[in-house]
Design a protein around this motif. Structure first.
Motif, PDB file in Angstrom:
ATOM      1  N   GLY A  33       0.787  -1.217   0.000  1.00 24.37           N
ATOM      2  CA  GLY A  33       0.000   0.000   0.000  1.00 24.37           C
ATOM      3  C   GLY A  33       0.825   1.275   0.000  1.00 24.37           C
ATOM      4  N   LEU A  34       2.008   1.208  -0.574  1.00 22.78           N
ATOM      5  CA  LEU A  34       2.884   2.374  -0.635  1.00 22.78           C
ATOM      6  C   LEU A  34       2.670   3.118  -1.952  1.00 22.78           C
ATOM      7  CD1 LEU A  34       6.113   0.590   0.623  1.00 22.78           C
ATOM      8  CD2 LEU A  34       4.776   2.265   1.916  1.00 22.78           C
ATOM      9  N   SER A  35       2.938   4.398  -1.946  1.00 23.79           N
ATOM     10  CA  SER A  35       2.796   5.177  -3.170  1.00 23.79           C
ATOM     11  C   SER A  35       3.873   4.770  -4.175  1.00 23.79           C
ATOM     12  CB  SER A  35       2.884   6.672  -2.869  1.00 23.79           C
ATOM     13  OG  SER A  35       4.112   6.984  -2.255  1.00 23.79           O
ATOM     14  N   GLU A  36       3.547   4.915  -5.438  1.00 24.10           N
ATOM     15  CA  GLU A  36       4.451   4.488  -6.510  1.00 24.10           C
ATOM     16  C   GLU A  36       5.774   5.259  -6.450  1.00 24.10           C
ATOM     17  OE1 GLU A  36       4.561   4.264 -11.409  1.00 24.10           O
ATOM     18  OE2 GLU A  36       2.701   4.798 -10.351  1.00 24.10           O
ATOM     19  N   GLY A  37       6.869   4.536  -6.457  1.00 23.20           N
ATOM     20  CA  GLY A  37       8.189   5.149  -6.480  1.00 23.20           C
ATOM     21  C   GLY A  37       8.759   5.535  -5.138  1.00 23.20           C
ATOM     22  N   VAL A  38       8.007   5.313  -4.049  1.00 15.15           N
ATOM     23  CA  VAL A  38       8.456   5.823  -2.750  1.00 15.15           C
ATOM     24  C   VAL A  38       9.661   5.050  -2.207  1.00 15.15           C
ATOM     25  CG1 VAL A  38       6.934   4.386  -1.283  1.00 15.15           C
ATOM     26  CG2 VAL A  38       7.643   6.689  -0.523  1.00 15.15           C
ATOM     27  N   ALA A  80       6.773  -1.816   7.366  1.00 20.50           N
ATOM     28  CA  ALA A  80       7.785  -1.070   6.617  1.00 20.50           C
ATOM     29  C   ALA A  80       9.055  -1.899   6.478  1.00 20.50           C
ATOM     30  CB  ALA A  80       8.073   0.254   7.316  1.00 20.50           C
ATOM     31  N   ARG A  81       9.452  -2.521   7.567  1.00 19.52           N
ATOM     32  CA  ARG A  81      10.658  -3.353   7.528  1.00 19.52           C
ATOM     33  C   ARG A  81      10.483  -4.511   6.548  1.00 19.52           C
ATOM     34  NH1 ARG A  81      15.965  -3.302   9.975  1.00 19.52           N
ATOM     35  NH2 ARG A  81      16.822  -5.290   9.322  1.00 19.52           N
ATOM     36  N   ALA A  82       9.317  -5.157   6.587  1.00 22.40           N
ATOM     37  CA  ALA A  82       9.055  -6.276   5.686  1.00 22.40           C
ATOM     38  C   ALA A  82       9.089  -5.828   4.225  1.00 22.40           C
ATOM     39  CB  ALA A  82       7.707  -6.907   6.016  1.00 22.40           C
ATOM     40  N   ALA A  83       8.533  -4.654   3.961  1.00 28.35           N
ATOM     41  CA  ALA A  83       8.502  -4.148   2.587  1.00 28.35           C
ATOM     42  C   ALA A  83       9.916  -3.877   2.070  1.00 28.35           C
ATOM     43  CB  ALA A  83       7.666  -2.873   2.518  1.00 28.35           C
ATOM     44  N   VAL A  84      10.727  -3.212   2.878  1.00 25.86           N
ATOM     45  CA  VAL A  84      12.080  -2.872   2.436  1.00 25.86           C
ATOM     46  C   VAL A  84      12.918  -4.137   2.265  1.00 25.86           C
ATOM     47  CG1 VAL A  84      14.182  -1.611   3.001  1.00 25.86           C
ATOM     48  CG2 VAL A  84      11.960  -0.588   3.472  1.00 25.86           C
TER      49      VAL A  84
END
Length: 206
Positions: A33-38, A80-84
């Motif tokens: 659910g993060l904005s594109e390119g963030v 956030a950690r999982a996404a990165v």
């Protein structure tokens, strides 16, 4: 006055020898659910990037810092950690045309160095991508302690190649790095894609 013929080659990693599929980051951003390119926007902010490229922090610490900056957007620090971490598991792909060129050049007795702004994960990346042993020297900014386009970086690269700057040809995909190489006395070519290889072969011809 004509330049000396280059007798050594310094090749950038990201954008030249290694490429990344932007769809990978885009997929992670959609999933969380993060904005594109963030992801790239936050990770490449200079205050995040400069310490890891000069070895003042580790790759793992940089990941933590990026995740911290994304915590609110991702719905909490754990997400956030999982996404990165998911994004960073993708280590890119080797451009086969460039690798073939490196092998061809080395086969002619020309020393080839990898000149890259990178983190302490570089050796692991080279192994993962099957590049261990494919280059004569690896000049990693996080080991040298300075990054491109600094003159000191290119001086260190020439020393590693055991070649005078006027005899080294640098190939990179960023204008600032190309300009920095020229200021340091190297020949430099702004990479635009495999179509450049014909010119580079001619530039390195005996």
């Amino acid at each position: 006055m004509a330049r000396e013929r280059a007798t050594a080659l310094l090749v950038d990693f990201d954008g030249v020898l290694r490429r990344f599929d932007p769809a990978v980051a885009a997929g992670v951003e959609r999933e969380y659910g993060l904005s594109e390119g963030v992801l790239g926007e936050i990770a490449m902010q200079w205050e995040q990037l400069q310490p890891v490229l000069t070895g003042r922090v580790t790759h793992a610490e940089w990941v933590s810092s990026v995740a911290g900056a994304l915590a609110d957007s991702a719905g909490g620090p754990q997400r956030a950690r999982a996404a990165v971490e998911q994004w960073q598991r993708y280590r890119g792909e080797v451009d086969p045309a460039v690798l073939d060129f490196v092998r061809e050049v080395r086969g002619r007795g020309i020393r080839v160095g990898l000149g890259t702004n990178a983190t302490d994960l570089l050796d692991a990346d080279l192994e993962t991508l099957g590049l261990t042993g494919e280059l004569d020297v690896v000049v990693n900014s996080s080991v040298v302690g300075v990054h491109k386009p600094a003159r000191e970086y290119f001086q260190a690269a020439c020393e590693a190649l055991e070649t005078a700057p006027g005899r080294v040809l640098f190939v990179g995909d960023e204008d600032r790095a190309v300009s920095g190489a020229r200021v340091a006395g190297l020949s430099a070519h702004r990479w635009s894609g495999p179509g450049d290889l014909r010119y580079l072969r001619a530039a390195l011809a005996a």
